[in-house]
Design an enzyme around this catalytic site. Structure first.
Site, PDB file in Angstrom:
ATOM      1  N   CYS A 245       0.095 -10.284  22.656  1.00 25.49           N
ATOM      2  CA  CYS A 245      -0.067 -11.112  23.854  1.00 25.49           C
ATOM      3  C   CYS A 245       1.089 -10.817  24.800  1.00 25.49           C
ATOM      4  O   CYS A 245       1.186  -9.722  25.325  1.00 25.49           O
ATOM      5  CB  CYS A 245      -0.179 -12.588  23.494  1.00 25.49           C
ATOM      6  SG  CYS A 245       1.192 -13.238  22.515  1.00 25.49           S
ATOM      7  N   ARG A 250       0.752 -16.331  21.208  1.00 19.50           N
ATOM      8  CA  ARG A 250      -0.699 -16.504  21.166  1.00 19.50           C
ATOM      9  C   ARG A 250      -1.321 -15.597  20.109  1.00 19.50           C
ATOM     10  O   ARG A 250      -2.281 -15.982  19.422  1.00 19.50           O
ATOM     11  CB  ARG A 250      -1.293 -16.206  22.545  1.00 19.50           C
ATOM     12  CG  ARG A 250      -1.042 -17.275  23.576  1.00 19.50           C
ATOM     13  CD  ARG A 250      -1.496 -16.864  24.966  1.00 19.50           C
ATOM     14  NE  ARG A 250      -0.578 -15.913  25.581  1.00 19.50           N
ATOM     15  CZ  ARG A 250      -0.765 -15.367  26.782  1.00 19.50           C
ATOM     16  NH1 ARG A 250      -1.865 -15.660  27.479  1.00 19.50           N
ATOM     17  NH2 ARG A 250       0.129 -14.521  27.291  1.00 19.50           N
TER      18      ARG A 250
END
EC number: 2.8.1.1
Length: 297
Positions: A245, A250
């Site tokens: 990410c 994430r």
């Protein structure tokens, strides 16, 4: 000693249901010897306005990252953190947080770097706990040192670096879990978040775009195994998958899904992610909605 797994039928279909607990299970085991509850949020102030009784706070930014080098804390620092938070090496650690356990999954991934054997996520996280009007407190628990041993990180099994990513381009699955705007190159940072200094926008060539949040439903719980299998149906059992990410937070959520809910054997998180790749010299970058191809040098 580890606490028993949550027998909830809502978890049983996952490859490793022992890596999740429901709110009912946590409520029933609250205060049990050998249970450590950790809150780790994107909004680091949330703990102070109410948290699950007995939970300690781990700040993803100040507790898990080295204050000088752009890296995670080392074994000595992790042992000191665990001592300070009252967590023993053989404790069952249940981590929860805001926003579908986004940062809680990141904390779990860091615990895994240090080989903590029994670390789980609370399915639905903080938001579901509050939505169900379960007990919270402002009291910060007093913890005693546990003598947590110094164990150095073992990065290789679950962490990828830039050269690892370059080596698998066009050969192994690469998943970009960022927002559509970041993937296509329309912006270098998350929508509604400040600019973080990436010099270039776009994505790594051949990376498939599957935003991390697609793995969770509206309540913040993980989607069913059947739904997740459809979402990631392009990954074969022998694949060496890398997820990324912007700094690996994430993609830690996606790493958890692939590793513990779907049972993929070889998944690594490229935590350097776009903060590194978007500033690196002479690495290939693609803009647009298609994964693209690796340029011939």
């Amino acid at each position: 000693m580890p606490l028993p797994a949550d027998p909830s039928p809502t978890l049983s279909a996952y490859a490793h249901p022992e890596r999740l607990v429901t709110a009912d299970w946590l409520s029933a085991h609250m205060g049990a010897p050998g249970l450590a509850i950790v809150e780790s949020d994107e909004d680091v102030l949330l703990y102070d306005v109410g948290h699950i009784p007995g939970a300690v706070k781990i700040d993803w930014h100040t507790d898990l990252n080295d204050p000088r080098v752009r890296d995670y804390i080392n074994g000595e620092q992790f042992a000191e953190l665990m001592d300070r938070k009252g967590i023993a090496r053989d404790d069952t650690v249940v981590i929860y947080g805001d926003k579908s356990n986004w940062w809680a999954a990141y904390a779990l991934w860091v615990f895994t770097l240090f080989g903590h054997a029994d670390v789980r996520l609370l399915n639905g996280g903080r938001d579901l706990w509050l939505a169900e009007r379960r007990e919270t407190t402002l009291d910060v628990p007093t913890k005693t040192c546990t003598g947590y041993p110094v164990v150095q990180r073992n990065d290789a099994p679950i962490r990828a670096f830039r050269d690892d990513v370059l080596a698998i381009l066009d050969a192994q699955p690469l998943i970009d879990v960022r927002s559509p705007e970041e993937y296509t190159g329309k912006r270098t940072h998350m929508p509604d978040y400040p600019e973080e200094g990436a010099l270039r926008a776009g994505h790594i060539p051949t990376a498939v775009h599957i935003p991390w949040g697609k793995a969770a439903d509206e309540s913040g719980r993980f989607r069913s195994r059947e739904e997740l299998e459809r979402l990631y149906d392009f990954i074969n059992p022998d694949d060496q998958t890398v997820v990324y990410c912007r700094i690996g937070e994430r993609s830690s959520h996606t790493w958890f899904v692939l590793t513990h809910l779907l049972g993929k054997a070889d998944v690594r998180n490229y935590d350097g992610s776009w903060t590194e790749w978007g500033n690196a010299v002479r690495v290939p970058i693609v803009a647009g909605e298609e994964p693209g191809v690796v340029p011939v040098v």
